[in-house]
Write an enzyme that holds these catalytic residues in place. Sequence first.
Site, PDB file in Angstrom:
ATOM      1  N   ARG A   1       1.224  -2.852   8.033  1.00 37.07           N
ATOM      2  CA  ARG A   1      -0.027  -3.117   8.659  1.00 37.07           C
ATOM      3  C   ARG A   1       0.082  -3.395  10.122  1.00 37.07           C
ATOM      4  NH1 ARG A   1      -1.972  -7.059   5.960  1.00 37.07           N
ATOM      5  NH2 ARG A   1      -0.375  -7.014   4.465  1.00 37.07           N
TER       6      ARG A   1
ATOM      7  N   CYS B   1       5.951 -11.146  -1.470  1.00 37.33           N
ATOM      8  CA  CYS B   1       6.559 -12.046  -1.922  1.00 37.33           C
ATOM      9  C   CYS B   1       6.786 -12.042  -3.325  1.00 37.33           C
ATOM     10  CB  CYS B   1       5.665 -13.465  -1.685  1.00 37.33           C
ATOM     11  SG  CYS B   1       5.719 -13.764   0.163  1.00 37.33           S
TER      12      CYS B   1
ATOM     13  N   LYS C   1       4.949  -9.955  -5.525  1.00 34.40           N
ATOM     14  CA  LYS C   1       3.586 -10.000  -6.640  1.00 34.40           C
ATOM     15  C   LYS C   1       3.811  -8.738  -7.758  1.00 34.40           C
ATOM     16  CE  LYS C   1      -0.007  -9.762  -4.181  1.00 34.40           C
ATOM     17  NZ  LYS C   1      -0.649  -8.312  -4.396  1.00 34.40           N
TER      18      LYS C   1
HETATM   19  C1  SPV Z   1       0.209  -5.500   1.402  1.00 36.53           C
HETATM   20  O1  SPV Z   1       0.847  -5.431   2.453  1.00 36.53           O
HETATM   21  O2  SPV Z   1      -0.306  -6.470   0.910  1.00 36.53           O
HETATM   22  C2  SPV Z   1       0.107  -4.289   0.621  1.00 36.53           C
HETATM   23  C3  SPV Z   1       0.201  -3.204   1.104  1.00 36.53           C
HETATM   24  O3  SPV Z   1      -0.328  -4.491  -0.612  1.00 36.53           O
HETATM   25  S1  SPV Z   1      -1.109  -2.795   2.243  1.00 36.53           S
HETATM   26  O4  SPV Z   1      -1.732  -1.595   1.762  1.00 36.53           O
HETATM   27  O5  SPV Z   1      -0.243  -2.401   3.708  1.00 36.53           O
HETATM   28  O6  SPV Z   1      -1.705  -3.702   2.543  1.00 36.53           O
HETATM   29 MN    MN Z   2      -1.188  -6.492  -1.012  1.00 36.17          MN
END
Ligand code: SPV
Ligand code: MN
Length: 650
Positions: free
Chosen positions: A106, A293, A295
Amino acid sequence: MLELKKGKDILEGVGGVKNITEAQVIFSDKIDSENRSKLEKITNEEALIKIANAISMCQPDNVFINTGSAEDVQWIREYSLRQGEEKKLAKDGHTIHYDLPQDQARLVKQTFYIINEGENMSSLAKTLLRDEATEYVKEFLPGIMSGKTLMVGFYIRGPIGAEAAVPAIEISSSGYVLHSAELLYRNCFEDFNAEAKRTGIFFTNVHAEGKNRPEDVPNARILMDRSWFTTYSTFCTYAGNTLLLKKGNHRFSVDYATYYKIEEQLAEHMFITGMTGPGGRKTFFAGAAPSGCGKTTTAMVGSDFIGDDLAQFWIDKEGCLRAINPENGIFGIVEDVNREGDPYLMDCLRGDGTEVIWSNVLINDGVPYWVGNGEDNPTEGFNFQGEWSKDKKDANGTPVPMSHKNSRCTLLASAIKNHATELAQSPEGAPVKVITYSGRDSDTMPPVWVAKSSDAGVAIGASIVSKATATEVGATGVNRQPWANAPFIPGALADYMKAQFTFFNSSKFNATTRPIMAGLNYFLSKENRGGEGSALLGEKKDVKVWLGWLELFANGDVDAITSPIGFLPKYEDLARLFETIDKPYPKELYDMQFSLYIDKIILRIDLQREAYSKEANIPQTLFDVYEEQKNELLQLKEEFGSIVNIEHLN
Ligand code: SPV
Ligand code: MN
């Protein structure tokens, strides 16, 4: 504060289409008759105007309407291959997609909420005023799809008819993004009109990767217009930045729950899974953990797996907490996924018959490989940085790993062997009895503890901390991670926290339905608990024991030890559960894990108290919980010293 439809809708402002008549003109101009006739099924005028504006703004060569039919989905798969966004791998149904090296997680620094003047936002949120955002869209979006096809898909975030499900439109020029949407979300083309009418809202997402060149990534933006429930994503392809049905619309759902559905709904960054207890009883869990982490692993430990990333909650007429997974698939991290920890996921990744989109892993001879797979790996191939061999170093002389830390696999959740498909698709949702919160905490909190009240439970969520992970570009250090949802909370943290206190204290729950709320921590290291070395005190498979104990406790089958931080498990109960996973559980290990390290816990409380006292309007209840716990901890310290063996609490 959130006011819907406040300010000017940027999409309409830039696209210029103001009504349905103008929209129809765009459609007859830009869409061929086959796709136009598909679009005739959509009668929601607001949706049609949004789509027309996206077409008018992005100026694609063609428009493709995805009805979710087998032919349409196949068309999308082939488009993605044709564009070179995905490549076929040796195994049938497997493809590889690479994001640009600058865009493999991200892009938090390039992610903004579009706000109106004077709106009170989370201290952790980056914001852009409506006018500035309009300038960006005006500069970069017009004509961005020239030479490409604009694809439109209609999805629903949850089973059709579920109380907390919301429909959404995904518009993109990327075949990879639409292909991912088909695996990760439920296509609702046939039901879109009815669902938009039922819920009264829908989300709109517009994505354009542009020319997909590294030099354009600095111009990439992930913009979320909270007032118009519309997202814009440009010059990037990583699904966390582009498939905004996921975290973009999750952010809108958080906003909607916080400001429009107080005491009615919550939107959380949580897995949902069921555990089977004595006599075949099923107990459902929902648990938060920051990205990266564990999940997904935790979710799949259950006997009845429902979701691994997001959960939408409401309280039903009987006072029971209900949860649905807004998603239909898994966008899972593959690093450290191996036979031992993730057998069912491995079956899908290495077996036959599952459609999988891989991203940013090593490919050798058409086969994907990744760090921590527990297999024999090749010494060369092609990966997220291009041609790779074992000794490859980057420009700074740092060795390049076989796969990116945030490389992912995308597949249907129903492909996982323990997926509870029928319940996952039911609009009733799963009846949730246990809420968990976890982070990456190497030295302070025990592996499991249960809040003594809903207020204390909300405080556990508010107090999650975690080491930075690879899911965000450029993140390092140790972070506070409120509810593991902070990156997705647009409005003031205080408002979100108030909504949490209100929801979990709701009088709609009764004594038997009010969920228990617990903390989990798998990351204690030996050296921090009186042992030697940085190795973890536990293993992945212990998760089954912690969840198993919570299952028993939630159903009143075991007693617990009362401590200032909450209820802790008794040694005998855990030892019995460890037997079921064929693992010895020495009392010394229990003592290391569950002794209270008073000074550390107090430091943690002080850290949180200080940080929260800098935010405006944080509910006093939170400070009261901290105060009470701290006082009790200090009393214990006076009596037993700063490390208190759990025996003293009995
Ligand atoms: C996260 O980073 O928490 C994800 C993938 O589940 S994303 O779609 O990049 O948020
Ligand atoms: Mn996520």
